[in-house]
Design a protein around this motif. Structure first.
Motif, PDB file in Angstrom:
ATOM      1  N   GLY A  43      30.515  45.064  35.350  1.00 43.59           N
ATOM      2  CA  GLY A  43      31.141  44.127  36.264  1.00 43.59           C
ATOM      3  C   GLY A  43      30.781  42.696  35.934  1.00 43.59           C
ATOM      4  N   ARG A 102      30.164  42.137  41.043  1.00 43.23           N
ATOM      5  CA  ARG A 102      31.483  42.594  41.494  1.00 43.23           C
ATOM      6  C   ARG A 102      32.047  43.563  40.461  1.00 43.23           C
ATOM      7  N   HIS A 103      32.481  44.726  40.950  1.00 42.43           N
ATOM      8  CA  HIS A 103      33.080  45.745  40.087  1.00 42.43           C
ATOM      9  C   HIS A 103      34.573  45.842  40.407  1.00 42.43           C
ATOM     10  N   ASP A 104      35.254  46.749  39.754  1.00 41.62           N
ATOM     11  CA  ASP A 104      36.672  46.925  40.062  1.00 41.62           C
ATOM     12  C   ASP A 104      36.829  47.685  41.375  1.00 41.62           C
ATOM     13  N   ASP A 105      38.078  47.822  41.834  1.00 42.78           N
ATOM     14  CA  ASP A 105      38.397  48.525  43.081  1.00 42.78           C
ATOM     15  C   ASP A 105      37.691  47.927  44.293  1.00 42.78           C
ATOM     16  N   GLU A 106      37.429  46.602  44.259  1.00 44.91           N
ATOM     17  CA  GLU A 106      36.848  45.877  45.393  1.00 44.91           C
ATOM     18  C   GLU A 106      35.417  46.322  45.731  1.00 44.91           C
ATOM     19  N   ARG A 144      29.104  38.741  32.361  1.00 46.34           N
ATOM     20  CA  ARG A 144      29.632  40.100  32.388  1.00 46.34           C
ATOM     21  C   ARG A 144      28.518  41.052  31.965  1.00 46.34           C
TER      22      ARG A 144
END
Length: 255
Positions: free
Chosen positions: A160, A178-182, A200
């Protein structure tokens, strides 16, 4: 969306996560000194070494690792606290009150509910889950505490972008990814952060070191999993530790 709009969305997303954390800390906090009888003495699970730095005393070192001065002196054959010298290598005796997974009668139990389809990596390779998710001493504890020696590597639970790396009241030195899919994961009480905002990171990358910064009763990692800025039980997002793994659960405690 324009480039300016994308930047604004990212800034709002980052700000909302940090703001929600600040509010939750103000309401509950992570450490709790109101109920000493329920607190777990924090220290290394196995004896480790500590090199005496300038200005350190036996009391300071004992407090850092959660052991008594008497035990520390006995483990190192010291008869006088004034014998301590800079550069001296001390043996820190273990102090965890931990039990095998599934045998605890009180305190933190292994997760028995349905696991989330999204699974993260344990943020430490060895440690004791000393405090669970949920109401603790009348206040909400938004994550889990994993006790381990000061300096233990803190790992990114998944790939993330670092949206915060700094100090938060109560949480001390903190990293938020912060990762994907909120999804976002939070790593608090670090002795130091090893990544900067905007970096990153990859799954399993070292992002910090366990410490005692912020409001805490001992050396531990405060770990949260948030989806759409709502804290959820991290144990639902972590794989069941095998008996041979370095993760265990405390018989009682809180950090």
């Amino acid at each position: 969306m324009t480039r300016a709009g994308t930047k604004l969305t990212r800034r709002i997303s980052r700000t909302s996560v940090v703001l929600a954390l600040a509010i939750s800390i103000a309401l509950a906090g992570c450490g709790d000194s109101s109920s000493p009888s329920t607190q777990l003495p924090i220290g290394p699970q196995r004896p480790v070494s500590h090199v005496v730095a300038p200005g350190e005393t036996l009391y300071h070192i004992a407090t850092e690792y959660g052991v008594s001065v008497g035990r520390l002196m006995t483990a190192n054959g010291l008869s006088d606290p004034r014998e301590l010298r800079v550069g001296q290598v001390l043996t820190i005796p273990g102090t965890y009150r931990a039990v095998s997974i599934g045998t605890a009668s009180s305190g933190v139990h292994r997760y028995t509910g349905e696991r989330a389809s999204r699974q993260f990596l344990w943020p430490v390779q060895q440690g004791v889950v000393s405090s669970g998710f949920g109401i603790r001493n009348g206040a909400m504890h938004s994550g889990v505490d994993i006790a381990a020696p000061v300096g233990t590597p803190v790992l990114a639970a998944d790939s993330g972008v670092v949206i915060f790396s700094g100090t938060l009241h109560g949480y001390g030195n903190t990293v938020i990814i912060r990762h994907d899919d909120e999804y976002a994961t939070v790593y608090g009480h670090n002795s130091r952060n090893l990544v900067s905002e905007g970096a990153r990171v990859t799954r399993g990358q070292e992002i910090g070191e366990i410490g005692r910064s912020g409001r805490t009763t001992g050396a531990n990692l405060h770990f949260e999993v948030r989806r759409d800025n709502i804290a959820e039980n991290p144990l639902a997002y972590l794989p069941e530790p095998a008996t041979s793994d370095g993760i265990s659960f405390a018989a009682a405690g809180g950090s």
